[in-house]
Motif scaffolding. Structure first.
Motif: not given
Length: 268
Positions: A218-230
């Motif tokens: 969860a931590k890695k996913l949320l950090n990696d997608t912080d500036d990703a499009n939907l």
């Protein structure tokens, strides 16, 4: 029982301005900024903090890391004279060192009270949770020195609160209270000062009850997608979800749910 942190890395033979303890029974590590009364962070200390986070990330005894300050203040910021003495190459690594809590795969909690200025604020922003006491004051005062935040502060803050509020804090060197930081979505919780440690303890106990594998994911996913499009974020979330479905912890979680008992996660 908590024990003193030990590392074979000669760069950590003597810690500069902070101490580290590991409590295997509670599955937690505590990093305490310890240069009172204001816990000023030196240039060398930033390097060591990065190394300690990396070492604790690799320590199987540790599930959660708590970053706090000794005394009435978390940290008033960095050693100002150190900026003039440091080489441009050294200064270029500041943001990488301060981002160590974010890169750490394990949950990191910042326990904030009193002054949380400059690099103290930037270190806290790199953590996953910021528990603020009602004495907390956050600030990025670098404009008063003819500078800007150099360790990710303005960038992380803008992601959290937007450009208008970030300009208010950065360009005016404004201090904001723990309560205001909570209202703006910077602080996870704000509590009476006397309850800061017990609130952090409770959060640690809450986090170690979850699957360590699911937490890291969860931590890695949320950090990696912080500036990703939907669409990209949803695609990555789907891949992570699919991988976790084959884990022992997910199987245990499902069985425990149907058997109406607490799950016993093992991290695989």
């Amino acid at each position: 029982m908590a024990e003193k942190f030990h590392s074979d890395d000669p760069r950590l033979a003597e810690l500069d301005g902070f101490r580290v303890t590991v409590d295997p029974d509670r599955q937690r590590a505590d990093i305490t900024l310890a240069r009172p009364p204001y816990n000023v962070v030196s240039m060398d200390q930033r390097d060591q903090l990065r190394l300690v986070f990396e070492a604790l990330d690799a320590d199987d005894r540790v599930r959660v890391i708590v970053l706090a300050g000794e005394g009435q203040h978390f940290s008033s910021g960095g050693n100002i004279r150190g900026f003039l003495e440091a080489s441009p190459e050294h200064v270029a690594h500041l943001a990488w060192n301060v981002a160590a809590p974010a890169r750490c795969s394990k949950p990191v909690i910042a326990a904030n009270r009193g002054y949380c200025f400059g690099v103290g604020f930037e270190l806290s922003l790199a953590c996953d949770f910021r528990i603020a006491s009602d004495t907390t004051l956050y600030a990025l005062p670098e404009q008063k020195l003819g500078q800007i935040p150099g360790s990710g502060g303005s960038a992380r803050l803008q992601k959290m609160v937007g450009i208008t509020r970030t300009k208010h804090i950065v360009m005016r060197s404004k201090r904001i209270t723990g309560e205001q930081a909570y209202d703006w979505g910077i602080a996870t919780e704000v509590v009476p000062d006397a309850e800061l440690e017990s609130t952090v303890d409770g959060l640690v106990e809450e986090l170690i009850a979850f699957s360590p594998l699911a937490q890291r994911t969860a931590k890695k996913l949320l950090n990696d997608t912080d500036d990703a499009n939907l669409s990209t974020a949803m695609e990555l979330e789907g891949h992570c979800y699919s991988r976790l479905r084959t884990s022992d912890d997910f199987r245990e979680g499902v069985h425990a749910f149907h058997e109406k008992r607490e799950p016993k996660f093992i991290g695989s």
